[in-house]
Design a protein around this motif. Structure first.
Motif, short mmCIF file in Angstrom:
data_model
loop_
_atom_site.label_atom_id
_atom_site.label_comp_id
_atom_site.label_asym_id
_atom_site.label_seq_id
_atom_site.Cartn_x
_atom_site.Cartn_y
_atom_site.Cartn_z
N VAL A 178 0.70 -1.43 -0.58
CA VAL A 178 -0.37 0.17 -0.28
C VAL A 178 0.54 1.42 -0.11
O VAL A 178 0.45 2.02 -0.24
N LYS A 179 1.85 0.60 1.06
CA LYS A 179 2.98 2.65 0.59
C LYS A 179 3.66 2.54 -0.61
O LYS A 179 3.86 3.75 -0.66
N ASP A 180 4.37 1.34 -0.82
CA ASP A 180 4.49 1.73 -2.89
C ASP A 180 3.91 1.90 -3.43
O ASP A 180 4.33 3.12 -3.86
N PHE A 181 2.38 1.40 -3.52
CA PHE A 181 1.52 2.39 -4.66
C PHE A 181 1.52 3.25 -4.46
O PHE A 181 1.42 4.25 -5.01
N VAL A 195 1.17 12.06 1.25
CA VAL A 195 0.84 11.14 2.05
C VAL A 195 1.69 10.46 2.93
O VAL A 195 1.15 9.90 4.26
N LEU A 196 3.15 10.91 2.64
CA LEU A 196 4.00 9.88 3.15
C LEU A 196 5.37 10.66 3.25
O LEU A 196 5.56 11.58 2.91
N VAL A 197 5.76 10.67 4.78
CA VAL A 197 7.00 10.88 4.69
C VAL A 197 7.64 10.66 3.77
O VAL A 197 8.60 9.57 3.61
N PRO A 198 8.67 11.66 3.11
CA PRO A 198 9.45 11.60 2.21
C PRO A 198 10.53 11.12 2.70
O PRO A 198 11.46 10.07 3.93
N THR A 201 17.10 8.92 0.45
CA THR A 201 18.27 7.26 0.00
C THR A 201 18.92 7.44 0.29
O THR A 201 19.64 8.34 -0.62
N ASP A 202 19.75 7.34 1.30
CA ASP A 202 21.33 7.37 1.16
C ASP A 202 21.83 6.07 1.15
O ASP A 202 22.22 5.84 1.46
N GLY A 203 21.95 5.92 -0.44
CA GLY A 203 22.22 4.79 -1.49
C GLY A 203 21.64 3.61 -0.72
O GLY A 203 20.64 2.98 -1.86
N ARG A 204 22.10 2.67 -0.41
CA ARG A 204 20.81 1.43 0.27
C ARG A 204 19.31 1.80 0.17
O ARG A 204 18.51 2.69 0.98
N SER A 205 18.37 1.35 -0.19
CA SER A 205 16.70 1.78 0.14
C SER A 205 16.42 0.90 2.09
O SER A 205 16.48 0.29 2.49
N ALA A 206 15.85 2.10 2.05
CA ALA A 206 15.41 2.03 3.35
C ALA A 206 14.09 1.31 3.67
O ALA A 206 12.87 1.86 4.69
N GLY A 207 14.13 0.79 3.00
CA GLY A 207 12.93 -0.44 3.06
C GLY A 207 12.49 -0.78 4.00
O GLY A 207 13.52 -2.12 4.77
N SER A 208 10.85 -1.46 4.57
CA SER A 208 10.44 -1.56 5.61
C SER A 208 11.79 -2.91 5.91
O SER A 208 11.70 -3.92 5.59
N ALA A 209 11.89 -3.05 7.11
CA ALA A 209 12.66 -4.42 7.97
C ALA A 209 11.57 -5.13 8.50
O ALA A 209 12.29 -6.74 8.78
N ARG A 249 6.04 4.79 11.71
CA ARG A 249 5.01 5.77 11.35
C ARG A 249 4.97 6.28 10.37
O ARG A 249 5.37 7.62 10.04
N ASP A 250 5.52 5.75 8.07
CA ASP A 250 5.62 6.64 7.26
C ASP A 250 4.35 7.86 6.60
O ASP A 250 4.49 8.69 6.32
N TRP A 251 2.99 7.47 7.18
CA TRP A 251 1.88 8.11 7.03
C TRP A 251 1.65 9.83 7.36
O TRP A 251 1.92 9.30 9.14
N ARG A 252 2.01 10.57 6.85
CA ARG A 252 1.99 11.16 7.91
C ARG A 252 0.41 12.75 7.17
O ARG A 252 0.38 13.21 6.36
N CYS A 253 0.41 13.65 8.28
CA CYS A 253 -0.84 14.81 7.90
C CYS A 253 -0.37 15.55 6.77
O CYS A 253 0.38 16.09 8.20
N PHE A 254 -1.26 15.98 5.99
CA PHE A 254 -0.33 17.35 5.03
C PHE A 254 0.05 18.06 6.19
O PHE A 254 0.16 19.51 6.18
N ARG A 255 -1.63 18.49 6.61
CA ARG A 255 -2.09 19.03 7.60
C ARG A 255 -1.93 20.20 8.72
O ARG A 255 -0.79 21.03 9.20
#
Ligand SMILES: [Zn+2]
Ligand SMILES: [Zn+2]
Ligand SMILES: [Zn+2]
Ligand SMILES: [Zn+2]
Ligand SMILES: [Zn+2]
Ligand SMILES: [Zn+2]
Ligand SMILES: [Zn+2]
Ligand SMILES: [Zn+2]
Length: 298
Positions: A178-181, A195-198, A201-209, A249-255
């Motif tokens: 859902v996040k990737d989408f 909608v997502l905290v930017p 990307t420092d080299g390695r992808s910060a993909g969820s562990a 907590r990658d989802w963030r309210c814009f307001r």
């Protein structure tokens, strides 16, 4: 794709106005009792019983020689015995909360006891009842899953349906998917951070562990163990529910810039707070024509 649906007769409408016009023409609403009726004749019956003293009086007038039928002092309905009146009053005019006898119990319960007419919950403050009504829990199922087309009352319910992997057309969808989408949608619409905290990307992808779905392989002989914190659970479903707490907590309210670990939590925040009633870049992404049919505010 129709987004509006009449709960009473199952018809689809493409616009909110279309549904509204249809509803007011076909499914009358009683302003006194806060009740909607599926047919005009049901509504008429209702009005005859509760809102028409004069008519009933004039009918009685015909054989007015012996007009001494006992009648209900609240609604004027006549009965052939005092017992009949008592039973009627107890059934129709008694408040179940305070035992007061009133003409219009539904109205009394709403006004005096802050009761939701649909779920019978009572609220401490008028504001809370207002919020509850505005939350959409009792509104029509107007939001459609873009994949299986099942209808939901609230956009957050669609998000939950997807994040929990409950959509039969996307059974393998994970919270990460859902996040990737949405990351992809943000990029395409030049709305990074909507909608997502930017992601840094420092080299390695910060993909969820965090593993998205635990399997029987988590069994360590004693319990299903969380591979992040090692806590053990007796059931796989408990472990899966627990894994969500490790989700970042990658989802963030814009307001208000509050962050959430689930899209459904963010959308719920919009449903329940003022943040949701303002147009913002996020609503372009998660908007009615997009993923979740959000928001529905008029
Ligand atoms: Zn209808
Ligand atoms: Zn009524
Ligand atoms: Zn009565
Ligand atoms: Zn009462
Ligand atoms: Zn309710
Ligand atoms: Zn679905
Ligand atoms: Zn854990
Ligand atoms: Zn907010």
């Amino acid at each position: 794709m129709p987004y509006y649906w009449c709960e009473f007769c199952n018809r689809d409408f493409t616009t909110e106005n279309g549904l509204r016009n249809h509803t007011s023409a076909k499914h009358p609403y009683c302003d006194d009792c806060y009740e909607q009726f599926s047919t005009t004749s049901e509504y008429n019956d209702h009005c005859n019983i509760y809102h028409s003293e004069e008519e009933e009086d004039s009918e009685e007038e015909e054989d007015s020689e012996e007009e001494e039928w006992p009648s209900c002092s609240f609604c004027g309905r006549a009965f052939n015995s005092d017992r009949g009146v008592q039973q009627h009053v107890a059934a129709v005019h008694a408040c179940s909360y305070c035992n007061a006898l009133v003409r219009d119990v539904r109205r009394h319960e709403v006004e005096e006891h802050l009761t939701c007419v649909d779920c019978q919950r009572t609220f401490g403050r008028p504001n809370d009842l207002g919020k509850h009504r505005a939350s959409g829990v009792h509104s029509a199922r107007n939001v459609v899953c873009p994949f299986c087309h099942v209808r939901f009352r609230l956009p957050s319910a669609v998000a939950q349906h997807l994040e929990n992997g409950k959509c039969p057309c996307k059974p393998n969808m994970t919270r990460q998917d859902v996040k990737d989408f949405f990351r992809d949608q943000e990029r395409r619409h030049n709305l990074e951070g909507a909608v997502l905290v930017p992601r840094i990307t420092d080299g390695r992808s910060a993909g969820s562990a965090v593993p998205q779905r635990a399997t029987a392989a988590s069994w360590n002989g004693f319990a299903y163990a969380c591979c992040v914190c090692n806590r053990g659970f007796q059931g796989l479903s408990q472990l899966n529910a627990h894994l969500i707490t490790h989700e970042s907590r990658d989802w963030r309210c814009f307001r208000c810039r509050r962050t959430y670990n689930l899209l459904s939590a963010l959308v719920q925040h919009w449903e329940q707070s003022a943040c949701g009633s303002h147009a913002n870049p996020a609503t372009k992404l998660v908007g009615r024509q997009r993923m979740l049919g959000y928001p529905a505010h008029g």
